[in-house]
Scaffold this active site. Structure first.
Site, PDB file in Angstrom:
ATOM      1  N   HIS A   1       0.824  -1.208   0.000  1.00  0.00           N
ATOM      2  CA  HIS A   1       0.000   0.000   0.000  1.00  0.00           C
ATOM      3  C   HIS A   1       0.859   1.258   0.000  1.00  0.00           C
ATOM      4  CE1 HIS A   1      -3.689   2.289   1.446  1.00  0.00           C
ATOM      5  NE2 HIS A   1      -2.719   3.117   1.804  1.00  0.00           N
ATOM      6  N   GLU A   2       1.820   1.319   0.920  1.00  0.00           N
ATOM      7  CA  GLU A   2       2.655   2.518   1.017  1.00  0.00           C
ATOM      8  C   GLU A   2       3.520   2.703  -0.228  1.00  0.00           C
ATOM      9  OE1 GLU A   2       1.916   4.646   3.095  1.00  0.00           O
ATOM     10  OE2 GLU A   2       0.718   3.388   4.432  1.00  0.00           O
TER      11      GLU A   2
ATOM     12  N   HIS B   1      -5.663   7.255  -2.579  1.00  0.00           N
ATOM     13  CA  HIS B   1      -6.660   6.286  -2.135  1.00  0.00           C
ATOM     14  C   HIS B   1      -7.820   6.201  -3.128  1.00  0.00           C
ATOM     15  CE1 HIS B   1      -4.794   7.199   1.933  1.00  0.00           C
ATOM     16  NE2 HIS B   1      -4.594   5.908   1.739  1.00  0.00           N
TER      17      HIS B   1
ATOM     18  N   TYR C   1     -10.108   2.849   1.641  1.00  0.00           N
ATOM     19  CA  TYR C   1     -10.376   2.947   3.080  1.00  0.00           C
ATOM     20  C   TYR C   1     -11.284   1.802   3.523  1.00  0.00           C
ATOM     21  CZ  TYR C   1      -8.755   7.802   4.010  1.00  0.00           C
ATOM     22  OH  TYR C   1      -8.022   8.937   4.202  1.00  0.00           O
TER      23      TYR C   1
ATOM     24  N   HIS D   1       1.587   4.389  -2.934  1.00  0.00           N
ATOM     25  CA  HIS D   1       1.646   5.848  -2.744  1.00  0.00           C
ATOM     26  C   HIS D   1       2.948   6.400  -3.320  1.00  0.00           C
ATOM     27  CE1 HIS D   1      -2.008   6.417  -0.558  1.00  0.00           C
ATOM     28  NE2 HIS D   1      -1.612   5.843   0.570  1.00  0.00           N
TER      29      HIS D   1
END
Length: 559
Positions: free
Chosen positions: A153-154, A163, A212, A157
């Site tokens: 996930h990071e 998101h 989210y 980014h």
């Protein structure tokens, strides 16, 4: 809407959010690495870190690598694993790299003085910048952030992605319950037009690893702030298994990837006398893992042989070498196989069927053949008729694997609790490992410290690049739990393996039954578990000095 009306509407939805309600992990968990599927997610870990945008994005949120090509990375991306990181985090980061390599052209290399790089470090929380700032930047993998999915996930980014629920069309797919958001946190739910965030011509993705969860920035511990217009997906958004198919599509479109290190062949049904050969392959690394499913419907003694043809030195692929032989046992059921190849020049692999006796009849069926440039797992455990096991096993009861041996010589086993180890969590599968006494124990290092145990419940999607397996890891230390298993070390004698077995260590809530049924975890009613017990001692000291560069506005600490 008024707060009373809002609460009434939300209350009507609460029934579908049972899985997301805050549940205290049992205090009697004993030897549990962490809370498994119930462990805190990124936003829970980052609570109170007010300098972050959308909960885990550092720096100027106006930087967008999707639209600004100057902020896109060139591959391979130089990286540093600072020694502030927990050892388990270092191992998990390397696991995440392999997932990127498998599914895309994104690659990584150790830092060697480049002006741009990613420094993985342990600061407060899990966070990243968006895109390449060309001067080197941190990705924080702080305490409790050490899972493969969080690192994936990071890194998305860092590669330029925001998101999922920030998309301009998100209101067609989710509803934001503004009056349930913590005071001052509403900005984290802003949506952005296509001149800021583009979807790369892909559909809204409830399964995205970048979405989210329902209980994000919520002021009431059991009332969601975000719900899906299709109720089924309320229990899907915020998944932390793996990349979704759309995540990978976007990544590959953004970076113009052709393919990763993955090669696939369609299903085949061959008579016993047939040969099945691949095209010529060009390895980029020095080890490969050939994985396939097979069924041998003939008599016991029939053989399936795996061969390779390699370059004979003249450029012609014709030098033949036998790699592995599988002998049929006459049970005619689908089985999984992993075969290690260590090829450094162009090659083909092929399958050969050999009839064990003149009276043998039937066929060899081979399906879902994949070749990845990764190391094959230490252990593979195929548990048959798992639906029946779920139906007939009481909470707290378990099934146990044989003992496997890793490449060093350590012997270990796996224990699965189909309906939870603890009565508090009968809707979760618990998974644990234990050391077994073995013939190599006299020359092994004890305690078996700095070894990373990784257990994977395998999603059996035919396309390995689309699999969303559940992966969890922990790393051993000098605790007596990792001493040589003997009667005096607290181990117990197990007559089924004629060995001493140490206490179990793992996760009582490894994966929920709902996740297990949602994807292809139980294809042909088989649950397939792979496991590795790998030495991470070489990762204890990995930090290298950074060549001085121009000053930047990067965050080096956040307190």
């Amino acid at each position: 809407m008024g707060s009373r009306d809002s609460l009434c509407k939300i209350a009507a939805l609460i029934g579908v959010f049972v899985v997301w309600q805050v549940q205290a992990f049992p205090t009697h968990a004993g030897h549990d690495a962490d809370a498994g599927e119930l462990r805190d997610d990124i936003l829970d870990i980052n609570r109170g870190l007010d300098h972050l945008f959308e909960g885990d994005i550092a720096g100027n949120p106006n930087r967008n690598a999707i639209l600004d090509e100057k902020r896109r990375w060139k591959f391979p991306i130089p990286y540093i694993l600072t020694d502030s990181l927990e050892l388990n985090a270092k191992g998990v980061i390397l696991q995440a790299f392999e997932e990127y390599r498998l599914r895309s052209c994104v690659d990584f290399k150790p830092y060697e003085g480049e002006t741009t790089y990613i420094s993985f470090t342990k600061l407060s929380g899990c966070w990243s910048y968006v895109g390449d700032d060309k001067t080197g930047q941190n990705v924080s993998i702080g305490s409790r952030c050490d899972t493969k999915a969080i690192v994936q996930h990071e890194l998305l980014h860092a590669l330029g992605f925001y998101h999922e629920q920030s998309r301009s069309d998100r209101d067609d797919y989710v509803k934001i319950w503004w009056d349930q958001i913590e005071e001052g946190m509403g900005h984290n739910f802003n949506k952005y037009e296509d001149d800021f965030i583009t979807d790369l011509n892909t559909a809204y993705d409830y399964e995205s690893i970048m979405h989210y969860r329902p209980l994000s920035f919520n002021k009431n511990e059991s009332i969601p702030t975000i719900t899906t217009t299709i109720p089924y997906f309320n229990e899907v958004i915020g998944q932390r298994l793996d990349f979704s198919a759309v995540d990978i599509t976007r990544l590959n479109r953004m970076y113009d990837c052709d393919s990763g290190y993955y090669m696939k062949f369609e299903a085949y049904s061959a008579s016993i006398s047939a040969l099945l050969e691949s095209r010529i392959l060009y390895p980029k690394r020095d080890e490969q893992c050939l994985q396939f499913f097979y069924k041998m419907s003939g008599a016991a003694g029939d053989k399936l042989v795996i061969w390779i043809r390699t370059d004979d030195g003249t450029g012609t692929v014709r030098s033949v070498r036998k790699i592995h032989t599988i002998t049929g046992d006459g049970d005619a059921v689908w089985k999984i196989a992993h075969v290690t190849l260590k090829v450094t020049k162009k090659f083909r692999y092929f399958f050969q069927g050999i009839k064990g006796s003149a009276g043998s009849s039937g066929a060899i069926l081979i399906d879902d053949i994949t070749l990845t440039e990764t190391v094959c797992p230490n252990a593979v455990w195929q548990i048959r008729n798992f639906t029946n096991i779920l139906a007939t096993t009481a909470p707290g009861s378990s099934v146990k694997s044989k003992c496997f041996v890793n490449s060093e010589g350590y012997s270990f086993g796996i224990r699965v609790y189909p309906n939870g180890k603890h009565v508090d969590y009968p809707d979760y599968v618990g998974m644990y490992m234990h050391l077994c006494s073995g013939e190599n124990d006299a020359v092994m290092e004890w305690p078996a410290a700095n070894r990373q145990m990784t257990i994977v419940a395998m999603d059996q999607d035919p396309d390995v690049k689309l699999r969303m397996s559940s992966t969890r890891s922990f790393t051993t230390d000098t605790n007596p739990l990792w001493n040589k298993p003997t009667a005096t070390s607290g181990a117990v004698w197990d007559g089924s393996c004629n060995c001493f077995r140490s206490q179990d260590y793992g996760w009582s809530t490894f994966i929920s039954h709902k996740h297990l049924q949602r994807r292809s975890f139980l294809k042909n009613d088989d649950l397939i578990i792979t496991a590795d017990f790998n030495d991470l001692t070489h990762l204890i000291k990995t930090e290298v000095p950074v060549k001085p560069a121009a000053p930047s506005n990067d965050i080096t600490d956040d307190v």
